[in-house]
Design a protein around this motif. Structure first.
Motif, PDB file in Angstrom:
ATOM      1  N   ARG A  40       0.852  -1.188   0.000  1.00 17.63           N
ATOM      2  CA  ARG A  40       0.000   0.000   0.000  1.00 17.63           C
ATOM      3  C   ARG A  40       0.888   1.238   0.000  1.00 17.63           C
ATOM      4  NH1 ARG A  40      -3.323  -0.634   4.807  1.00 17.63           N
ATOM      5  NH2 ARG A  40      -2.123   0.880   6.006  1.00 17.63           N
ATOM      6  N   ILE A  41       0.691   2.109  -0.954  1.00 17.32           N
ATOM      7  CA  ILE A  41       1.476   3.335  -1.053  1.00 17.32           C
ATOM      8  C   ILE A  41       0.693   4.462  -0.384  1.00 17.32           C
ATOM      9  CG2 ILE A  41       2.675   4.927  -2.592  1.00 17.32           C
ATOM     10  CD1 ILE A  41       3.757   2.067  -2.701  1.00 17.32           C
ATOM     11  N   GLU A  42       1.222   4.974   0.732  1.00 16.52           N
ATOM     12  CA  GLU A  42       0.498   5.977   1.510  1.00 16.52           C
ATOM     13  C   GLU A  42       0.894   7.376   1.038  1.00 16.52           C
ATOM     14  OE1 GLU A  42       1.007   4.829   5.650  1.00 16.52           O
ATOM     15  OE2 GLU A  42      -0.533   3.292   5.373  1.00 16.52           O
ATOM     16  N   ASP A  43       0.211   7.809  -0.014  1.00 16.81           N
ATOM     17  CA  ASP A  43       0.569   9.040  -0.717  1.00 16.81           C
ATOM     18  C   ASP A  43      -0.393  10.193  -0.448  1.00 16.81           C
ATOM     19  OD1 ASP A  43      -1.494   7.745  -2.037  1.00 16.81           O
ATOM     20  OD2 ASP A  43      -0.730   8.153  -4.051  1.00 16.81           O
ATOM     21  N   ILE A  46       0.276  14.897  -0.412  1.00 16.50           N
ATOM     22  CA  ILE A  46       0.404  15.161  -1.844  1.00 16.50           C
ATOM     23  C   ILE A  46       1.586  16.078  -2.150  1.00 16.50           C
ATOM     24  CG2 ILE A  46      -0.765  16.186  -3.845  1.00 16.50           C
ATOM     25  CD1 ILE A  46      -3.414  15.209  -2.567  1.00 16.50           C
ATOM     26  N   GLU A  47       1.859  17.021  -1.279  1.00 18.27           N
ATOM     27  CA  GLU A  47       2.946  17.966  -1.539  1.00 18.27           C
ATOM     28  C   GLU A  47       4.312  17.286  -1.545  1.00 18.27           C
ATOM     29  OE1 GLU A  47       2.918  21.341   0.989  1.00 18.27           O
ATOM     30  OE2 GLU A  47       0.954  22.063   0.337  1.00 18.27           O
ATOM     31  N   ARG A  48       4.497  16.286  -0.670  1.00 17.73           N
ATOM     32  CA  ARG A  48       5.810  15.642  -0.539  1.00 17.73           C
ATOM     33  C   ARG A  48       5.928  14.349  -1.352  1.00 17.73           C
ATOM     34  NH1 ARG A  48       6.809  14.002   4.891  1.00 17.73           N
ATOM     35  NH2 ARG A  48       9.022  13.872   4.345  1.00 17.73           N
ATOM     36  N   SER A  49       4.811  13.763  -1.749  1.00 17.27           N
ATOM     37  CA  SER A  49       4.857  12.519  -2.518  1.00 17.27           C
ATOM     38  C   SER A  49       5.231  12.802  -3.966  1.00 17.27           C
ATOM     39  CB  SER A  49       3.495  11.815  -2.475  1.00 17.27           C
ATOM     40  OG  SER A  49       3.154  11.456  -1.156  1.00 17.27           O
ATOM     41  N   THR A  50       6.079  11.956  -4.533  1.00 16.54           N
ATOM     42  CA  THR A  50       6.491  12.140  -5.925  1.00 16.54           C
ATOM     43  C   THR A  50       6.362  10.833  -6.689  1.00 16.54           C
ATOM     44  OG1 THR A  50       8.828  11.550  -5.561  1.00 16.54           O
ATOM     45  CG2 THR A  50       8.199  13.854  -5.173  1.00 16.54           C
ATOM     46  N   GLU A  51       6.172  10.955  -7.993  1.00 21.71           N
ATOM     47  CA  GLU A  51       6.105   9.762  -8.847  1.00 21.71           C
ATOM     48  C   GLU A  51       7.443   9.032  -8.837  1.00 21.71           C
ATOM     49  OE1 GLU A  51       3.456   8.436 -10.310  1.00 21.71           O
ATOM     50  OE2 GLU A  51       2.320  10.010  -9.267  1.00 21.71           O
ATOM     51  N   GLU A  52       8.514   9.805  -8.766  1.00 19.29           N
ATOM     52  CA  GLU A  52       9.851   9.203  -8.728  1.00 19.29           C
ATOM     53  C   GLU A  52      10.020   8.329  -7.491  1.00 19.29           C
ATOM     54  OE1 GLU A  52      14.545  10.638  -8.981  1.00 19.29           O
ATOM     55  OE2 GLU A  52      12.992  12.076  -8.447  1.00 19.29           O
ATOM     56  N   ALA A  53       9.532   8.826  -6.361  1.00 17.68           N
ATOM     57  CA  ALA A  53       9.643   8.059  -5.118  1.00 17.68           C
ATOM     58  C   ALA A  53       8.765   6.811  -5.167  1.00 17.68           C
ATOM     59  CB  ALA A  53       9.268   8.936  -3.927  1.00 17.68           C
ATOM     60  N   GLN A  75      -3.363   5.326  -1.696  1.00 16.84           N
ATOM     61  CA  GLN A  75      -4.377   5.971  -0.860  1.00 16.84           C
ATOM     62  C   GLN A  75      -5.100   7.095  -1.595  1.00 16.84           C
ATOM     63  OE1 GLN A  75      -2.261   7.044   2.768  1.00 16.84           O
ATOM     64  NE2 GLN A  75      -3.118   5.270   3.820  1.00 16.84           N
ATOM     65  N   THR A  76      -4.415   7.768  -2.511  1.00 17.49           N
ATOM     66  CA  THR A  76      -5.062   8.870  -3.221  1.00 17.49           C
ATOM     67  C   THR A  76      -6.225   8.387  -4.090  1.00 17.49           C
ATOM     68  OG1 THR A  76      -3.259   8.675  -4.836  1.00 17.49           O
ATOM     69  CG2 THR A  76      -3.128  10.487  -3.261  1.00 17.49           C
ATOM     70  N   ASP A  77      -6.292   7.089  -4.350  1.00 19.18           N
ATOM     71  CA  ASP A  77      -7.430   6.544  -5.103  1.00 19.18           C
ATOM     72  C   ASP A  77      -8.618   6.244  -4.200  1.00 19.18           C
ATOM     73  OD1 ASP A  77      -5.935   6.578  -7.443  1.00 19.18           O
ATOM     74  OD2 ASP A  77      -5.223   4.510  -7.206  1.00 19.18           O
ATOM     75  N   ASP A 175      -8.615  21.476   4.205  1.00 17.86           N
ATOM     76  CA  ASP A 175      -8.756  21.425   2.747  1.00 17.86           C
ATOM     77  C   ASP A 175      -9.499  20.179   2.279  1.00 17.86           C
ATOM     78  OD1 ASP A 175      -6.942  19.398   3.172  1.00 17.86           O
ATOM     79  OD2 ASP A 175      -5.328  20.259   1.949  1.00 17.86           O
ATOM     80  N   GLY A 176      -9.989  19.381   3.236  1.00 20.89           N
ATOM     81  CA  GLY A 176     -10.790  18.211   2.885  1.00 20.89           C
ATOM     82  C   GLY A 176      -9.985  16.937   2.684  1.00 20.89           C
ATOM     83  N   THR A 177      -8.667  16.992   2.893  1.00 20.45           N
ATOM     84  CA  THR A 177      -7.855  15.781   2.736  1.00 20.45           C
ATOM     85  C   THR A 177      -7.752  15.045   4.073  1.00 20.45           C
ATOM     86  OG1 THR A 177      -5.797  16.988   3.142  1.00 20.45           O
ATOM     87  CG2 THR A 177      -6.502  16.744   0.848  1.00 20.45           C
ATOM     88  N   PRO A 178      -7.833  13.725   4.043  1.00 24.00           N
ATOM     89  CA  PRO A 178      -7.764  12.940   5.282  1.00 24.00           C
ATOM     90  C   PRO A 178      -6.334  12.863   5.798  1.00 24.00           C
ATOM     91  CG  PRO A 178      -7.881  11.485   3.396  1.00 24.00           C
ATOM     92  CD  PRO A 178      -8.002  12.880   2.848  1.00 24.00           C
ATOM     93  N   THR A 179      -6.180  12.609   7.075  1.00 17.82           N
ATOM     94  CA  THR A 179      -4.846  12.540   7.674  1.00 17.82           C
ATOM     95  C   THR A 179      -4.346  11.093   7.726  1.00 17.82           C
ATOM     96  OG1 THR A 179      -5.774  12.361   9.898  1.00 17.82           O
ATOM     97  CG2 THR A 179      -5.253  14.574   9.078  1.00 17.82           C
ATOM     98  N   TYR A 180      -3.053  10.977   7.929  1.00 19.37           N
ATOM     99  CA  TYR A 180      -2.382   9.671   7.918  1.00 19.37           C
ATOM    100  C   TYR A 180      -3.052   8.665   8.848  1.00 19.37           C
ATOM    101  CZ  TYR A 180       0.972   6.164   9.415  1.00 19.37           C
ATOM    102  OH  TYR A 180       1.547   4.977   9.757  1.00 19.37           O
TER     103      TYR A 180
END
Length: 469
Positions: A40-43, A46-53, A75-77, A175-180
């Motif tokens: 599971r990728i806990e992304d 959004i600001e710190r997550s990158t496609e490269e990572a 998780q973003t899905d 901003d409506g985004t859930p926390t870790y």
């Protein structure tokens, strides 16, 4: 109960050694119990997550052979699912809107610190209904005010945390985004996670997550919080200790089998056994055998393991991993002997696959120039006659194999009444360009007859130039 474990990294950097060990332990426990392993990728950051990572994590897992039964899941899905569960908690009175400005909360926490108290949200909006219009708010979980959270950790034993130590956790940002901590709970529930293996730095999150699970009526997984990995100097492993990215070990020439074997022993043991195949790890691994003490990373031990696997794994298997290093060093191994045949005679001579590629170039391409020190010592005028005679004899061979090659070298020494070194060393430098190689008979046998004869000519020309200079 069917066992389901998970590895859930945040894609904010490479797959580091500590994460790889956690993934390995989770993977091994699932395999040992006939269960499933979820990636599971806990992304949600959004600001710190990158496609490269994200790709770096997938590459690291693939290189280590830690294949997931389910995933990767991002998780973003799943934002709609998290929002749905937040709304359910609000409707059940188990979560609430908090309109406290960040500046006000910061001031409260600073005052608490100056009073020697633990900084915490004071519950100001917990039961209020006078909600202002058009004002930003976060959603907080109503943590129980009394009682305690108790869980039996596979590594730490029984852990008890009073609910009075915990404040009302933010589960959705303004901003409506859930926390870790909230996403983890919903994911573990939805994915049927039975056992959570993670670093000891997550222990403080566990009681919060258990309270949310219980508020949702969800089953609580079993937990195993493993100790951190330290560097050789006893400090937390970091870049200053060298390679901490799993793929850096690939780049440095380590086999994944060696890295896995090394990682599994950083906190887990089975008697005095040091060498474990993956099948043995699966058979013997248990969460309750993980030690509580921090483990120190020892590069020398990893190198020792790497040498062991280079020497003992089938050469064809080592060759599959070595190809990358030959490519990186610009060595075209498509023309010449099979890579596995070269590895079979070079394995005892190297510590890493990068070294193996570096000392094997002459099997596949002509060297550009002789090693200066070796040529000065062995390609002298006195070597002319042995090289000419051995060249003539090698050129006449009709069956190019180690036995016949060794016979030619022996015959040359006997006819000229010189020691084997007077023939062998000039011949070695002539054919390989340097003074080190495996046994000459097997080395020459892997290089074509025509190439060997041609390289001896090159050495004779070098000697002639040296004579005339």
């Amino acid at each position: 109960m069917s066992v389901v474990t998970r590895f859930a990294p945040s894609p904010t950097g490479y797959l580091h050694v500590g994460g790889a060990r956690t993934a390995l332990y989770s993977w091994l426990y699932a395999k040992s119990q006939g269960g499933k392993f979820v990636l599971r990728i806990e992304d949600t950051d959004i600001e710190r997550s990158t496609e490269e990572a994200k790709q770096a994590i997938l590459d690291g897992m693939q290189w280590l052979g830690l294949d997931a039964d389910v995933g990767p899941i991002y998780q973003t899905d799943r934002f709609d699912r998290y929002k749905e569960m937040v709304e359910q908690l609000i409707s059940e009175g188990k979560a609430y809107k908090c309109f406290m400005p960040a500046e006000e909360l910061d001031a409260i926490r600073e005052q608490q610190k100056s009073n020697g108290e633990k900084p915490r949200y004071p519950g100001t909006w917990r039961d209020r209904t006078d909600h202002p219009e058009n004002q930003p708010y976060v959603i907080r979980f109503k943590n129980p005010l009394d009682g305690k959270v108790v869980f039996d950790d596979h590594v730490r034993g029984r852990i008890e945390i009073a609910n009075s130590e915990l404040d009302d956790l933010v589960i959705m940002r303004s901003d409506g985004t859930p926390t870790y901590n909230f996403c983890v709970v919903i994911d573990d529930w939805d994915m049927g996670i039975s056992h959570v293996v993670r670093g000891e730095d997550h222990i403080n999150n566990t009681p919060r997550q258990i309270n949310i699970l219980q508020a949702l009526g969800a089953p609580v997984p079993e937990y195993a919080h493993v100790s951190m990995i330290l560097g050789d100097d006893g400090k937390k492993l970091s870049k200053r200790h060298g390679a901490v990215s799993v793929m850096q070990y690939r780049d440095d020439g380590y086999l994944p089998q060696a890295v896995l074997n090394y990682l599994v022993r950083l906190g887990w043991s089975h008697g005095d056994q040091e060498i474990f195949s993956v099948d043995e790890m699966i058979e013997l691994f248990s969460l309750d055998s993980i030690g509580q003490s921090a483990s120190a990373f020892n590069t020398d031990k990893l190198i020792w393991l790497n040498q062991h696997y280079i020497k003992t794994l089938p050469a064809t298997e080592v060759a599959e991993h070595a190809k990358w290093h030959f490519d990186q060093q610009g060595i075209d191994y498509s023309n010449g002997p099979a890579l596995s045949e070269v590895i079979a005679i070079q394995a005892d001579r190297v510590k890493t696959l990068a070294e193996l590629a570096a000392i094997s170039h002459y099997f596949f391409a002509d060297y550009k120039e002789f090693d200066e020190k070796a040529a000065k010592k062995h390609l002298r005028p006195v070597a002319r006659e042995p090289l000419e005679l051995v060249q003539a004899k090698l050129a006449e061979l009709t069956d190019w194999n180690p036995e016949n090659i060794q016979t030619v070298i022996n015959q040359t020494a006997e006819e000229l009444e010189v020691g084997m070194g007077k023939v062998g060393m000039p011949l070695r430098v002539a054919v390989t360009g340097g003074g080190n190689s495996p046994s000459l008979d097997v080395t020459l046998a892997l290089i074509s007859q025509a190439t060997v004869v041609q390289r001896i000519t090159k050495a004779l020309e070098y000697i002639e130039k040296r004579e005339n200079s």
